[in-house]
Write an enzyme that holds these catalytic residues in place. Structure first.
Site, mmCIF file in Angstrom:
data_model
loop_
_atom_site.group_PDB
_atom_site.id
_atom_site.type_symbol
_atom_site.label_atom_id
_atom_site.label_comp_id
_atom_site.label_asym_id
_atom_site.label_seq_id
_atom_site.Cartn_x
_atom_site.Cartn_y
_atom_site.Cartn_z
ATOM 1 N N ARG A 37 -33.137 34.285 15.212
ATOM 2 C CA ARG A 37 -33.804 34.008 15.993
ATOM 3 C C ARG A 37 -34.740 35.548 16.454
ATOM 4 O O ARG A 37 -35.119 36.066 17.141
ATOM 5 C CB ARG A 37 -34.088 34.067 17.799
ATOM 6 C CG ARG A 37 -34.117 31.488 17.174
ATOM 7 C CD ARG A 37 -34.034 31.223 18.080
ATOM 8 N NE ARG A 37 -34.161 29.425 17.833
ATOM 9 C CZ ARG A 37 -33.212 29.351 17.305
ATOM 10 N NH1 ARG A 37 -31.858 29.592 17.169
ATOM 11 N NH2 ARG A 37 -33.770 27.703 17.098
ATOM 12 N N HIS A 69 -28.975 31.528 4.736
ATOM 13 C CA HIS A 69 -30.281 31.354 4.838
ATOM 14 C C HIS A 69 -31.445 32.188 5.206
ATOM 15 O O HIS A 69 -31.348 32.266 6.517
ATOM 16 C CB HIS A 69 -30.666 29.694 5.590
ATOM 17 C CG HIS A 69 -32.387 29.008 5.485
ATOM 18 N ND1 HIS A 69 -33.355 29.583 6.089
ATOM 19 C CD2 HIS A 69 -32.451 27.866 5.043
ATOM 20 C CE1 HIS A 69 -34.610 29.196 6.512
ATOM 21 N NE2 HIS A 69 -34.142 28.159 5.377
ATOM 22 N N TYR A 72 -35.906 33.656 10.889
ATOM 23 C CA TYR A 72 -36.670 32.805 11.097
ATOM 24 C C TYR A 72 -38.061 33.399 10.891
ATOM 25 O O TYR A 72 -39.172 32.812 11.139
ATOM 26 C CB TYR A 72 -36.641 31.534 12.320
ATOM 27 C CG TYR A 72 -36.372 30.138 12.276
ATOM 28 C CD1 TYR A 72 -35.855 29.686 11.789
ATOM 29 C CD2 TYR A 72 -34.660 30.278 13.265
ATOM 30 C CE1 TYR A 72 -34.879 28.357 11.898
ATOM 31 C CE2 TYR A 72 -34.093 29.248 13.221
ATOM 32 C CZ TYR A 72 -34.427 28.813 12.880
ATOM 33 O OH TYR A 72 -33.349 27.955 11.932
ATOM 34 N N HIS A 109 -37.740 31.309 2.600
ATOM 35 C CA HIS A 109 -39.457 30.729 2.967
ATOM 36 C C HIS A 109 -40.311 31.170 2.430
ATOM 37 O O HIS A 109 -40.434 32.712 3.029
ATOM 38 C CB HIS A 109 -39.305 29.835 4.379
ATOM 39 C CG HIS A 109 -38.958 28.935 4.517
ATOM 40 N ND1 HIS A 109 -38.615 28.496 6.540
ATOM 41 C CD2 HIS A 109 -37.707 28.386 4.323
ATOM 42 C CE1 HIS A 109 -38.028 27.575 6.364
ATOM 43 N NE2 HIS A 109 -37.538 27.254 5.390
ATOM 44 N N GLU A 144 -38.408 28.637 -1.091
ATOM 45 C CA GLU A 144 -37.878 26.900 -0.885
ATOM 46 C C GLU A 144 -39.505 26.350 -0.593
ATOM 47 O O GLU A 144 -40.624 27.103 0.048
ATOM 48 C CB GLU A 144 -36.775 26.720 0.654
ATOM 49 C CG GLU A 144 -37.001 25.215 1.011
ATOM 50 C CD GLU A 144 -35.934 25.547 2.969
ATOM 51 O OE1 GLU A 144 -35.668 26.276 3.270
ATOM 52 O OE2 GLU A 144 -36.055 23.865 2.986
ATOM 53 N N ASP A 178 -36.299 20.756 -0.722
ATOM 54 C CA ASP A 178 -36.030 20.560 0.495
ATOM 55 C C ASP A 178 -36.869 19.224 0.362
ATOM 56 O O ASP A 178 -37.975 19.342 0.099
ATOM 57 C CB ASP A 178 -36.945 21.488 1.188
ATOM 58 C CG ASP A 178 -36.499 20.519 2.770
ATOM 59 O OD1 ASP A 178 -36.485 19.662 3.298
ATOM 60 O OD2 ASP A 178 -36.263 21.438 3.631
ATOM 61 N N HIS A 181 -39.415 18.389 3.341
ATOM 62 C CA HIS A 181 -40.598 19.392 2.570
ATOM 63 C C HIS A 181 -41.020 18.822 1.685
ATOM 64 O O HIS A 181 -42.477 18.660 1.461
ATOM 65 C CB HIS A 181 -40.220 20.265 2.579
ATOM 66 C CG HIS A 181 -39.136 21.545 3.581
ATOM 67 N ND1 HIS A 181 -39.071 22.699 3.688
ATOM 68 C CD2 HIS A 181 -39.129 20.580 4.815
ATOM 69 C CE1 HIS A 181 -38.325 23.362 4.769
ATOM 70 N NE2 HIS A 181 -37.729 21.854 5.834
ATOM 71 N N HIS A 213 -31.827 20.909 -0.678
ATOM 72 C CA HIS A 213 -31.487 21.069 1.081
ATOM 73 C C HIS A 213 -31.732 19.877 1.686
ATOM 74 O O HIS A 213 -33.155 18.854 1.124
ATOM 75 C CB HIS A 213 -32.695 21.741 1.581
ATOM 76 C CG HIS A 213 -32.459 23.013 1.853
ATOM 77 N ND1 HIS A 213 -32.797 23.834 3.187
ATOM 78 C CD2 HIS A 213 -31.199 23.355 2.074
ATOM 79 C CE1 HIS A 213 -32.774 25.580 2.847
ATOM 80 N NE2 HIS A 213 -31.138 24.819 2.190
ATOM 81 N N ASP A 226 -42.982 18.597 9.114
ATOM 82 C CA ASP A 226 -41.356 19.018 8.767
ATOM 83 C C ASP A 226 -40.831 18.646 10.052
ATOM 84 O O ASP A 226 -40.162 19.496 10.756
ATOM 85 C CB ASP A 226 -41.868 20.580 8.626
ATOM 86 C CG ASP A 226 -41.298 21.394 8.462
ATOM 87 O OD1 ASP A 226 -39.427 21.169 7.844
ATOM 88 O OD2 ASP A 226 -40.631 22.551 8.505
ATOM 89 N N HIS A 228 -36.742 16.942 10.707
ATOM 90 C CA HIS A 228 -36.009 16.331 9.520
ATOM 91 C C HIS A 228 -35.604 15.568 10.305
ATOM 92 O O HIS A 228 -35.433 15.054 11.512
ATOM 93 C CB HIS A 228 -34.305 17.701 9.329
ATOM 94 C CG HIS A 228 -35.575 18.757 8.685
ATOM 95 N ND1 HIS A 228 -34.458 19.419 8.019
ATOM 96 C CD2 HIS A 228 -36.535 19.203 8.313
ATOM 97 C CE1 HIS A 228 -35.820 20.284 7.659
ATOM 98 N NE2 HIS A 228 -36.524 19.585 8.135
ATOM 99 N N GLU A 258 -29.563 19.911 6.207
ATOM 100 C CA GLU A 258 -29.881 20.567 7.513
ATOM 101 C C GLU A 258 -30.650 19.175 8.867
ATOM 102 O O GLU A 258 -31.901 19.095 9.108
ATOM 103 C CB GLU A 258 -31.374 21.614 7.290
ATOM 104 C CG GLU A 258 -30.972 22.037 6.155
ATOM 105 C CD GLU A 258 -32.031 23.202 5.554
ATOM 106 O OE1 GLU A 258 -33.443 21.720 5.925
ATOM 107 O OE2 GLU A 258 -32.158 24.363 5.909
HETATM 108 ZN ZN ZN Z 1 -37.823 21.598 7.559
HETATM 109 MN MN MN Z 2 -34.920 23.543 4.219
HETATM 110 MN MN MN Z 3 -35.498 26.014 5.422
#
Ligand code: ZN
Ligand code: MN
Ligand code: MN
Length: 280
Positions: A37, A69, A72, A109, A144, A178, A181, A213, A226, A228, A258
């Site tokens: 973050r 990964h 963000y 991403h 991804e 994923d 996703h 993922h 999205d 999870h 995840e």
């Molecule tokens: Zn996601």
């Molecule tokens: Mn993912």
């Molecule tokens: Mn991701």
């Protein structure tokens, strides 16, 4: 033997990750290379790196089972120049951290065009990746697939293909699929899995699919949400995940959870996966 693991915490140092991976029943893992973050990222401490690398060997974790990964805040598809440049700089820093840790793959991403349009977004992504791959020479980038929301690029397999085709070093790119996703973007990975994998093979090549993922989804096929869900508790469900995971291609790829929750919950999710596919 299947390869499975989860996204692992790094608070207090990277060195905790290999042991905790084994403790939750895994042999693969994903981590953030820094606080995801924040724009600021420091290099890991030397003793932490040494101990992390020692424990990777001690616990027999394979190079192809370790994934990092991206943070963000990074958006290399951004039409805003300052935001794009900051994203590129942080991406390069993340690649350097991966290299220091001995983690070959960095999952990103593709990014959001923020209304500027998919073609423009893809051009920005390719431009950034070309610079990043030129300035740091060890780390491989995995694109991804994402859900279709907020101007996201990468909800279609075609987007990932366009990026890989246009980048100067395609041999250093791969993809992560994923499941949440893909499901949310409308790909029926349960009843039309062969069709989905054929598409990946024709457009990109299945050898470029490096990680799964593994997430259940809180929402219906094509919902573009999205969100999870823990294994078997979502709309894809136990039976759907069993069909997906026991496919001969999927069985050969490392699976990273995840799902919501901490190590204890992930331990339960991993044993749930093993129960679903009939592996102890
Ligand atoms: Zn996601
Ligand atoms: Mn993912
Ligand atoms: Mn991701």
């Amino acid at each position: 033997m299947i390869r499975i693991g989860a996204h692992m915490p790094i608070g207090g140092g990277f060195k905790r990750v290999p042991k905790e991976t084994i403790e939750i029943g895994g042999n693969a893992f994903q981590i953030f290379p820094h606080n995801p973050r924040q724009w600021k990222a420091g290099f890991p401490k030397e003793d932490d790196v040494l101990e992390f690398r020692n424990r990777i060997k001690k616990y027999n974790i394979e190079t192809d089972s370790m994934l990092s990964h991206s943070g963000y805040l990074i958006n290399i598809a951004s039409p805003k120049e300052d935001n794009w440049k900051k994203s590129l700089d942080l991406l390069i820093k993340e690649m350097e951290i991966c290299s220091i840790l001995g983690i070959k793959y960095l999952n990103i991403h593709p990014g959001s065009h923020l209304g500027a349009g998919e073609d423009k977004g893809i051009k920005k992504i390719v431009k950034a990746l070309n610079i990043a791959l030129e300035s740091e020479k060890n780390t491989f980038i995995l694109l991804e697939n994402v859900a279709q929301k907020g101007g996201n690029i990468g909800y279609k397999i075609e987007h990932l293909k366009f990026i890989i085709d246009k980048v100067k070093q395609p041999e250093r790119l791969g993809i992560t699929i994923d499941t949440c996703h893909a499901w949310d973007a409308g790909y029926d990975i349960v009843n039309k899995l062969d069709e989905f994998l054929d598409k990946i093979d024709k457009l990109i090549g299945l050898e470029k699919l490096k990680f799964i993922h593994l997430n259940d989804s809180k929402n219906e096929l094509g919902s573009n949400k999205d969100r999870h869900e823990n294994i078997g508790k979502g709309v894809i469900g136990e039976e759907g995940l069993r069909k997906f995971l026991t496919h001969e291609i999927i069985l050969t790829k490392p699976w990273i959870l995840e799902t919501p929750g901490d190590n204890e919950i992930h331990k339960q999710d991993i044993s749930k996966v093993k129960e679903i596919i009939g592996v102890i």
